[in-house]
Design a protein around this motif. Structure first.
Motif, PDB file in Angstrom:
ATOM      1  N   ARG A  53      19.124 101.365 126.110  1.00 44.83           N
ATOM      2  CA  ARG A  53      19.108 101.524 127.706  1.00 44.83           C
ATOM      3  C   ARG A  53      19.818  99.840 128.271  1.00 44.83           C
ATOM      4  NH1 ARG A  53      13.787 103.119 128.973  1.00 44.83           N
ATOM      5  NH2 ARG A  53      12.125 102.638 127.313  1.00 44.83           N
ATOM      6  N   ASP A  54      20.636  99.199 128.135  1.00 45.69           N
ATOM      7  CA  ASP A  54      21.981  97.994 127.810  1.00 45.69           C
ATOM      8  C   ASP A  54      22.841  99.690 128.937  1.00 45.69           C
ATOM      9  OD1 ASP A  54      19.874  96.138 127.769  1.00 45.69           O
ATOM     10  OD2 ASP A  54      21.113  95.829 126.355  1.00 45.69           O
ATOM     11  N   ALA A  55      22.915 100.182 128.461  1.00 44.46           N
ATOM     12  CA  ALA A  55      23.952 101.415 128.489  1.00 44.46           C
ATOM     13  C   ALA A  55      23.792 101.738 129.989  1.00 44.46           C
ATOM     14  CB  ALA A  55      24.757 102.257 127.745  1.00 44.46           C
ATOM     15  N   GLY A  56      22.483 101.641 130.394  1.00 42.34           N
ATOM     16  CA  GLY A  56      21.965 102.708 131.001  1.00 42.34           C
ATOM     17  C   GLY A  56      21.186 103.808 131.321  1.00 42.34           C
ATOM     18  N   ALA A  57      20.705 104.203 130.195  1.00 45.07           N
ATOM     19  CA  ALA A  57      19.885 104.827 130.170  1.00 45.07           C
ATOM     20  C   ALA A  57      18.360 104.728 131.131  1.00 45.07           C
ATOM     21  CB  ALA A  57      19.539 105.484 128.449  1.00 45.07           C
ATOM     22  N   LYS A  58      17.760 105.757 131.630  1.00 43.63           N
ATOM     23  CA  LYS A  58      16.568 106.243 132.405  1.00 43.63           C
ATOM     24  C   LYS A  58      15.906 105.830 131.510  1.00 43.63           C
ATOM     25  CE  LYS A  58      17.242 109.525 135.275  1.00 43.63           C
ATOM     26  NZ  LYS A  58      17.076 110.600 136.461  1.00 43.63           N
ATOM     27  N   LYS A  59      15.630 106.991 130.580  1.00 41.53           N
ATOM     28  CA  LYS A  59      13.817 107.433 129.634  1.00 41.53           C
ATOM     29  C   LYS A  59      14.873 107.439 128.352  1.00 41.53           C
ATOM     30  CE  LYS A  59      10.828 109.047 132.510  1.00 41.53           C
ATOM     31  NZ  LYS A  59       9.826 110.783 132.748  1.00 41.53           N
ATOM     32  N   VAL A  60      13.667 106.859 127.109  1.00 35.82           N
ATOM     33  CA  VAL A  60      14.744 106.699 125.839  1.00 35.82           C
ATOM     34  C   VAL A  60      13.904 107.514 124.727  1.00 35.82           C
ATOM     35  CG1 VAL A  60      15.643 105.428 124.134  1.00 35.82           C
ATOM     36  CG2 VAL A  60      16.521 104.826 126.635  1.00 35.82           C
ATOM     37  N   TYR A  61      13.556 108.522 124.356  1.00 37.80           N
ATOM     38  CA  TYR A  61      12.917 108.968 123.343  1.00 37.80           C
ATOM     39  C   TYR A  61      13.142 108.889 121.980  1.00 37.80           C
ATOM     40  CZ  TYR A  61      10.824 111.043 127.548  1.00 37.80           C
ATOM     41  OH  TYR A  61      10.193 111.434 128.760  1.00 37.80           O
ATOM     42  N   PHE A  62      12.422 108.214 121.147  1.00 33.72           N
ATOM     43  CA  PHE A  62      13.205 108.611 119.504  1.00 33.72           C
ATOM     44  C   PHE A  62      12.605 109.306 118.785  1.00 33.72           C
ATOM     45  CE2 PHE A  62      14.204 105.992 116.196  1.00 33.72           C
ATOM     46  CZ  PHE A  62      15.199 104.721 116.056  1.00 33.72           C
ATOM     47  N   ALA A  63      13.697 110.037 118.132  1.00 31.26           N
ATOM     48  CA  ALA A  63      12.245 110.883 117.241  1.00 31.26           C
ATOM     49  C   ALA A  63      12.555 110.764 116.308  1.00 31.26           C
ATOM     50  CB  ALA A  63      13.166 112.445 117.283  1.00 31.26           C
ATOM     51  N   SER A  64      12.250 111.010 115.314  1.00 31.37           N
ATOM     52  CA  SER A  64      12.116 110.754 113.360  1.00 31.37           C
ATOM     53  C   SER A  64      12.074 112.088 112.979  1.00 31.37           C
ATOM     54  CB  SER A  64      11.899 109.982 113.038  1.00 31.37           C
ATOM     55  OG  SER A  64      11.411 109.710 111.543  1.00 31.37           O
ATOM     56  N   ALA A  65      13.506 111.970 111.670  1.00 34.35           N
ATOM     57  CA  ALA A  65      13.128 113.558 110.728  1.00 34.35           C
ATOM     58  C   ALA A  65      12.404 113.457 110.059  1.00 34.35           C
ATOM     59  CB  ALA A  65      14.506 113.866 110.678  1.00 34.35           C
ATOM     60  N   ALA A  66      11.890 112.142 109.645  1.00 35.17           N
ATOM     61  CA  ALA A  66      10.373 111.763 108.793  1.00 35.17           C
ATOM     62  C   ALA A  66       9.752 111.096 108.810  1.00 35.17           C
ATOM     63  CB  ALA A  66      10.920 110.998 107.431  1.00 35.17           C
ATOM     64  N   PRO A  67       8.539 111.402 108.458  1.00 39.64           N
ATOM     65  CA  PRO A  67       7.092 111.169 108.932  1.00 39.64           C
ATOM     66  C   PRO A  67       7.158 109.463 108.932  1.00 39.64           C
ATOM     67  CG  PRO A  67       6.135 112.944 107.334  1.00 39.64           C
ATOM     68  CD  PRO A  67       8.042 112.325 107.274  1.00 39.64           C
ATOM     69  N   ALA A  68       5.547 108.772 109.582  1.00 39.71           N
ATOM     70  CA  ALA A  68       5.723 107.704 109.681  1.00 39.71           C
ATOM     71  C   ALA A  68       5.795 106.822 107.642  1.00 39.71           C
ATOM     72  CB  ALA A  68       4.598 107.211 110.411  1.00 39.71           C
ATOM     73  N   VAL A  69       6.431 106.394 108.196  1.00 42.37           N
ATOM     74  CA  VAL A  69       6.408 105.400 106.449  1.00 42.37           C
ATOM     75  C   VAL A  69       5.412 104.611 107.038  1.00 42.37           C
ATOM     76  CG1 VAL A  69       7.954 103.705 105.216  1.00 42.37           C
ATOM     77  CG2 VAL A  69       8.389 105.905 106.609  1.00 42.37           C
ATOM     78  N   ARG A  70       3.631 104.618 105.706  1.00 46.78           N
ATOM     79  CA  ARG A  70       3.040 103.357 106.428  1.00 46.78           C
ATOM     80  C   ARG A  70       3.082 102.668 104.745  1.00 46.78           C
ATOM     81  NH1 ARG A  70       0.725 104.144 110.971  1.00 46.78           N
ATOM     82  NH2 ARG A  70       0.910 106.644 111.641  1.00 46.78           N
ATOM     83  N   PHE A  71       3.840 103.170 103.712  1.00 48.03           N
ATOM     84  CA  PHE A  71       3.682 102.778 102.423  1.00 48.03           C
ATOM     85  C   PHE A  71       4.189 102.171 101.488  1.00 48.03           C
ATOM     86  CE2 PHE A  71      -0.265 105.832 103.572  1.00 48.03           C
ATOM     87  CZ  PHE A  71      -1.303 104.718 103.585  1.00 48.03           C
ATOM     88  N   PRO A  72       4.519 100.811 100.289  1.00 45.02           N
ATOM     89  CA  PRO A  72       5.332 101.121  99.837  1.00 45.02           C
ATOM     90  C   PRO A  72       5.424 102.354  98.938  1.00 45.02           C
ATOM     91  CG  PRO A  72       3.984  99.249  99.716  1.00 45.02           C
ATOM     92  CD  PRO A  72       3.474 100.501 100.107  1.00 45.02           C
ATOM     93  N   ASN A  73       7.036 102.009  98.139  1.00 45.81           N
ATOM     94  CA  ASN A  73       7.922 103.282  97.757  1.00 45.81           C
ATOM     95  C   ASN A  73       8.245 102.507  96.361  1.00 45.81           C
ATOM     96  OD1 ASN A  73       9.894 104.355  95.969  1.00 45.81           O
ATOM     97  ND2 ASN A  73       9.565 106.363  97.439  1.00 45.81           N
ATOM     98  N   VAL A  74       7.326 103.010  95.167  1.00 48.82           N
ATOM     99  CA  VAL A  74       7.169 102.158  93.911  1.00 48.82           C
ATOM    100  C   VAL A  74       8.963 102.684  92.722  1.00 48.82           C
ATOM    101  CG1 VAL A  74       4.675 101.106  94.364  1.00 48.82           C
ATOM    102  CG2 VAL A  74       5.198 103.100  93.275  1.00 48.82           C
ATOM    103  N   TYR A  75       8.846 103.701  92.850  1.00 44.35           N
ATOM    104  CA  TYR A  75       9.718 104.295  92.371  1.00 44.35           C
ATOM    105  C   TYR A  75      11.107 104.147  92.596  1.00 44.35           C
ATOM    106  CZ  TYR A  75       4.922 106.612  92.133  1.00 44.35           C
ATOM    107  OH  TYR A  75       3.305 106.795  91.737  1.00 44.35           O
TER     108      TYR A  75
END
Length: 514
Positions: A384-406
């Protein structure tokens, strides 16, 4: 998460191990160690920091021998400042044994109690890897007949490890005077590959967390170590393998393909690069659903891990692909940096926007995943500071909602951005116009497309289903309390109130072990 190597060669292996560790440096920048075997003597050097900082010429000269193992450590909770937990670890009974481990045990406390009460073995650190070494050593001791070690005893010992130990573990170990041992947990959560090389008519073997360490060392990829499999390579190059687990299920960690592994690696039969390209194709389908009008002018990756996914996503959507952020390659990964303040500050040091690519445009930023959200928030603000009008954000992974214990040091559920939030709320938290997550089924299909034999995955950080079946709410609460509780070091305050950590462990940087 760590990187491990093991080599049985026909000539000195110190340079091979050093070069291999550098190729696996992305798997851990906290500490590094090498042990070589020469006759019946182990030579060890390990220390805190990057591989290039730990090993000097004088250290390399002392690492004599035609076989060895090596390790780079990823800083997990409680270990980041503790050199005593740098690997490999050593015990002297029933034989001299050194071991390096990638993963995390989930029944460490139970095993420690058994070690003390029944096996009469002392654990000197908080590392589960030292526990694993002592379990293996004890199982070896009870299966040895007389004074000589047999291959049968080695495989029986690995069977005993599989019966007693729960969690994730890929292991390489040396037994003084005999050879190298490698094995993997019955679920195959953490990767371990085997390579070979012909040296004047005799075969040399290398074991590594990722195939890239084989490729660049002149070794050819043979195959993966199978879940539950044990392998013994004698110092004269004799190779034997056996399935040592009663029940196996091949369920590699999905996050390896999303983030940790290098794109030029092949693990569990899947090209990481091909898997990430397929992730981009799948993510493009999701973007069409979330942003049906496609008011997107340009697609940009968050360097470096997301580049293949972002490139394929742009191709699938028929949109321009641009490099909008320039990365300072001399700053470490923010995901594995301890401390929120350090992590936030380093984002601005690590990435700098190319203003002309953002000015007046609607941009779709693509990252491999969103964990805490601190990095994502800073990046969106930079756009946004660089002048973007809209910023969409895509993640190649699903939402991380739980700890990884491995073996991945993911934070507590309270620290994870996605915990208890909808995608709209997450977008507001990071300042984006919309957040688009990959669906879990789509992610699994993407990796399956690269390796059709892979049908089951360890997906706990996304869906809370822990593959080993022993993770309870009480267990998660306990590890979260441990993260927020007292540290293993003594914390003091100076006159200005800043924190200083005094390490009470004896740091031994270089040892000759006989």
């Amino acid at each position: 998460m760590c990187g491990i190597l093991g080599v049985v060669g026909q000539s000195p292996v110190n340079q091979l191990l050093y070069d291999g560790l550098q190729l696996l440096q992305h798997r851990g920048q906290d500490a590094a160690g090498i042990v070589t075997a020469h006759n019946k003597t182990f030579h060890m050097h390990k220390g805190s920091g990057m591989v290039r900082d730990v090993f000097r010429t004088r250290n390399m000269r002392s690492l004599q021998g035609n076989a060895g193992i090596a390790h780079v450590r990823y800083p997990t909770a409680g270990s980041a400042a503790n050199l005593a937990e740098a690997q490999p670890f050593y015990v002297n009974s029933p034989f001299g044994i050194v071991l390096a481990h990638n993963g995390n045990l989930t029944n460490t406390d139970e095993l420690k109690a058994d070690m003390f009460r029944h096996d009469l073995r002392h654990i000197n650190t908080n590392s589960d890897s030292e526990v694993l070494l002592n379990v293996f050593a004890h199982e070896l001791a009870i299966n040895v007949t007389g004074y000589e070690l047999s291959v049968e005893a080695v495989f029986k010992a690995i069977e005993g490890v599989h019966r007693r130990v729960k969690g994730a573990y890929a292991v390489v170990a040396l037994i003084s005077g005999y050879g190298l041992v490698a094995f993997r947990d019955p679920n195959g959560i953490r990767p371990l590959v085997i390579g070979s090389h012909d040296h004047h008519g005799r075969t040399e073997y290398m074991f590594a967390s990722e195939s890239v360490a084989l490729d660049c060392s002149g070794f050819s990829l043979l195959r993966d170590v199978e879940p539950g499999e044990g392998i013994f390579v004698s110092f004269d190059g004799h190779f034997e393998a056996r399935q040592c687990a009663e029940r196996i299920r091949h369920a590699p960690c999905l996050f390896e393909f999303v983030y940790f592994a290098r794109p030029d690696s092949v693990i569990d039969g899947a090209s990481v690069y091909q898997a990430r390209l397929a992730m981009g194709e799948r993510l493009a389908e999701k973007v069409r659903q979330v942003v049906p009008e496609l008011d997107i002018d340009v697609v940009m990756p968050i360097p470096d891990t997301s580049r293949p996914s972002a490139l394929q996503l742009a191709n699938a959507l028929g949109l321009p692909y641009r490099e909008g952020f320039i990365k300072n390659r001399y700053i470490g990964r923010t995901f594995i940096m301890p401390g929120q303040g350090v992590r936030k500050k380093s984002v601005r040091q690590k990435l700098n926007p190319v203003a002309c690519e953002f000015r007046g445009r609607n941009v779709l930023l693509v990252d491999d995943s969103i964990v805490r959200g601190t990095t994502s928030r800073e990046i969106v603000q930079m756009a946004r500071d660089a002048g973007a009008k809209k910023v969409y954000f895509a993640s190649a992974a699903p939402a991380v909602r739980f700890p990884n214990v491995y073996g991945i040091d993911m934070p507590t559920r309270a620290e994870l951005l996605a915990t208890g939030r909808t995608e709209e709320e997450i977008a507001r938290e990071i300042g984006a116009d919309a957040v688009i997550y990959q669906d879990l089924e789509a992610l699994m299909h993407a990796v399956n497309a690269a390796a059709p034999s892979l049908q089951v995955f360890e997906t706990s950080c996304f869906d809370g289903n822990y593959i080993t079946g022993d993770i309870t709410e009480a267990y998660l609460n306990a590890i979260e309390c441990a993260r927020m509780g007292p540290r293993s070091t003594v914390e003091s305050r100076d006159e200005e109130g800043s924190s200083q950590l005094v390490d009470l462990n004896l740091n031994v940087a270089e040892q000759n072990l006989i």
